[in-house]
Design a protein around this motif. Structure first.
Motif, mmCIF file in Angstrom:
data_model
loop_
_atom_site.group_PDB
_atom_site.id
_atom_site.type_symbol
_atom_site.label_atom_id
_atom_site.label_comp_id
_atom_site.label_asym_id
_atom_site.label_seq_id
_atom_site.Cartn_x
_atom_site.Cartn_y
_atom_site.Cartn_z
ATOM 1 N N HIS A 6 0.831 -1.204 0.000
ATOM 2 C CA HIS A 6 0.000 0.000 0.000
ATOM 3 C C HIS A 6 0.869 1.258 0.000
ATOM 4 O O HIS A 6 0.572 2.224 -0.712
ATOM 5 C CB HIS A 6 -0.929 0.005 1.216
ATOM 6 C CG HIS A 6 -1.938 1.112 1.189
ATOM 7 N ND1 HIS A 6 -1.672 2.377 1.686
ATOM 8 C CD2 HIS A 6 -3.201 1.166 0.693
ATOM 9 C CE1 HIS A 6 -2.730 3.144 1.520
ATOM 10 N NE2 HIS A 6 -3.673 2.455 0.927
ATOM 11 N N THR A 27 0.940 3.688 -3.381
ATOM 12 C CA THR A 27 0.334 5.018 -3.255
ATOM 13 C C THR A 27 1.361 6.098 -2.955
ATOM 14 O O THR A 27 0.993 7.243 -2.696
ATOM 15 C CB THR A 27 -0.722 5.011 -2.133
ATOM 16 O OG1 THR A 27 -0.099 4.672 -0.880
ATOM 17 C CG2 THR A 27 -1.827 4.007 -2.434
ATOM 18 N N THR A 56 2.881 10.670 6.609
ATOM 19 C CA THR A 56 2.809 9.738 5.484
ATOM 20 C C THR A 56 4.143 9.586 4.772
ATOM 21 O O THR A 56 4.567 8.469 4.450
ATOM 22 C CB THR A 56 1.741 10.204 4.470
ATOM 23 O OG1 THR A 56 0.466 10.279 5.129
ATOM 24 C CG2 THR A 56 1.635 9.229 3.311
ATOM 25 N N GLN A 81 1.379 0.485 -9.821
ATOM 26 C CA GLN A 81 1.401 1.932 -10.056
ATOM 27 C C GLN A 81 1.858 2.256 -11.467
ATOM 28 O O GLN A 81 1.280 3.115 -12.146
ATOM 29 C CB GLN A 81 2.324 2.597 -9.029
ATOM 30 C CG GLN A 81 2.279 4.121 -9.038
ATOM 31 C CD GLN A 81 3.239 4.722 -8.026
ATOM 32 O OE1 GLN A 81 4.440 4.645 -8.187
ATOM 33 N NE2 GLN A 81 2.696 5.336 -6.976
ATOM 34 N N ASP A 94 -8.323 4.542 -4.956
ATOM 35 C CA ASP A 94 -8.131 4.819 -3.535
ATOM 36 C C ASP A 94 -9.492 4.913 -2.855
ATOM 37 O O ASP A 94 -10.392 5.610 -3.326
ATOM 38 C CB ASP A 94 -7.369 6.140 -3.373
ATOM 39 C CG ASP A 94 -6.919 6.356 -1.932
ATOM 40 O OD1 ASP A 94 -6.733 5.354 -1.228
ATOM 41 O OD2 ASP A 94 -6.771 7.525 -1.532
ATOM 42 N N GLY A 95 -9.670 4.198 -1.761
ATOM 43 C CA GLY A 95 -10.950 4.172 -1.078
ATOM 44 C C GLY A 95 -11.818 2.999 -1.480
ATOM 45 O O GLY A 95 -12.879 2.777 -0.875
ATOM 46 N N MET A 145 -8.420 -1.628 -1.766
ATOM 47 C CA MET A 145 -7.363 -0.801 -1.190
ATOM 48 C C MET A 145 -7.607 -0.535 0.290
ATOM 49 O O MET A 145 -6.662 -0.489 1.082
ATOM 50 C CB MET A 145 -7.254 0.519 -1.949
ATOM 51 C CG MET A 145 -6.694 0.378 -3.364
ATOM 52 S SD MET A 145 -5.038 -0.361 -3.388
ATOM 53 C CE MET A 145 -4.052 0.991 -2.719
ATOM 54 N N SER A 146 -8.862 -0.383 0.675
ATOM 55 C CA SER A 146 -9.171 -0.163 2.090
ATOM 56 C C SER A 146 -8.808 -1.386 2.925
ATOM 57 O O SER A 146 -8.297 -1.266 4.045
ATOM 58 C CB SER A 146 -10.662 0.159 2.266
ATOM 59 O OG SER A 146 -10.992 1.379 1.647
ATOM 60 N N GLN A 182 -5.013 -1.522 3.180
ATOM 61 C CA GLN A 182 -4.553 -0.475 4.095
ATOM 62 C C GLN A 182 -4.834 -0.851 5.547
ATOM 63 O O GLN A 182 -3.988 -0.646 6.432
ATOM 64 C CB GLN A 182 -5.230 0.850 3.765
ATOM 65 C CG GLN A 182 -4.752 2.010 4.621
ATOM 66 C CD GLN A 182 -5.407 3.328 4.239
ATOM 67 O OE1 GLN A 182 -6.451 3.348 3.587
ATOM 68 N NE2 GLN A 182 -4.788 4.426 4.633
#
Length: 331
Positions: A55, A59, A125, A181, A189-190, A194-195, A198
């Motif tokens: 992740h 990202t 981050t 990527q 994302d979201g 991905m959630s 993450q």
């Protein structure tokens, strides 16, 4: 002076204390209960950390030049520390297997279950993404250079350890993250995918800290005091200075050849990762590849003592270092 004290207290409360508190909980648990860290370590290495790595890499907003800068800096730092520790150890009269254990503990940082949460708390981050890439590069070096250092002279073949590089899931997680990527196949994302990744990855941070505490609770003291003091001096004092020097040289070199300079935060996190205490993974290497003892001192006992003492020393040293890094006094 009062302002400085206030800044240090704030940094300790926001960046160091959360790590100490969770690790301390693991330490107490390891003391009062017979907790086997093996299964927890397996879950962390094979599930939680790969999710975090994937992740973070997929990202990441870090440029290719920044990633290259970081990889070069980590390799340069590792080589520099091996040379420095080897010289200091031989001048002090250390011989194998104690010399190999000394080099390992002063060279490799606990950049994973200590460094990743620390960088996340201190630099957000970007700190977490940089720390993840740092541990990936260091892991490859640990199972190549580190295995050679640990296995010098014994009957076991270093090649059996070097082959472990290809069994490290986080290496493949990096490749998968970069590929997703690069080819534009990363889920939005979201999204549920991905959630989920993450969430699993974020779980690695408290688990790594609990694991660190449990491992420290099993420390078997019995190392040579003089060598332990030398190891702590190199790891907690010399290593950050070496890291700052390498960061400055690498940045100047990139500027000279026309490549983009790394974000200042990336360079600061690199220094912070280099300054974390001795890596717990060194215990695995000496346990599998080192043989014999020096004056009754087993390499495992020596490494355990250095890991424990350097972790304690890191509480004040890293608090001050973070203050200097966040304040822009370094880099």
């Amino acid at each position: 002076m009062a302002l400085l004290d206030s800044d240090l207290l704030s940094i300790f409360a926001t960046a160091i204390l959360p790590i100490v508190a969770v690790a301390a909980a693991g330490f107490v648990l390891g003391r009062v209960k017979a907790v086997d860290p093996g299964p927890l370590n397996t879950i962390t290495v094979y599930v939680l950390v790969p999710a975090l790595v994937f992740h973070s890499v997929a990202t990441a907003s870090l440029s290719g030049a920044t990633v290259a800068w970081l990889a070069i800096a980590v390799v340069a730092f590792t080589i520099a520390m091996v040379v420095l520790a080897e010289g200091v150890g031989r001048l002090a009269g250390d011989t194998e297997p104690l010399l190999g254990a000394f080099v390992l503990t002063t060279t490799f940082s606990n950049a994973g279950n200590y460094g990743i949460p620390l960088s996340d708390f201190a630099f957000g981050t970007v700190g977490r993404q940089t720390a993840v890439l740092y541990i990936v590069v260091q892991s490859v070096l640990m199972y190549t250079i580190g295995v050679y250092v640990a296995a010098r002279g014994p009957e076991k073949s270093p090649l059996s350890g070097v082959r472990r590089v290809f069994t490290i899931p986080l290496v493949y997680a990096v490749v998968a993250g970069l590929a997703a990527q690069w080819f534009g196949v990363l889920p939005a994302d979201g999204s549920a995918a991905m959630s989920t990744i993450q969430t699993v990855g974020n779980a690695s941070i408290p688990v790594m800290l609990l694991l660190l505490g449990i491992q420290l609770a099993g420390t078997n003291f019995g190392a040579a005091l003089g060598s332990v003091v030398r190891a702590n001096a190199l790891k907690m004092a010399a290593a950050p200075l070496v890291a700052v020097g390498i960061a400055l040289v690498a940045t100047t070199a990139f500027e000279w050849i026309g490549l983009a300079e790394p974000d200042a935060t990336v360079a600061r996190v690199f220094v912070l990762e280099c300054a974390t205490p001795a890596a717990v993974t060194s215990l695995i290497l000496v346990g599998e590849f080192s043989t014999g003892d020096i004056d009754g001192i087993e390499p495992e006992s020596y490494v355990s003592t250095v890991v424990f003492t350097s972790t304690l020393l890191s509480i004040p040293t890293l608090t001050v270092l973070i203050a200097l890094l966040q304040g822009g006094y370094i880099l």
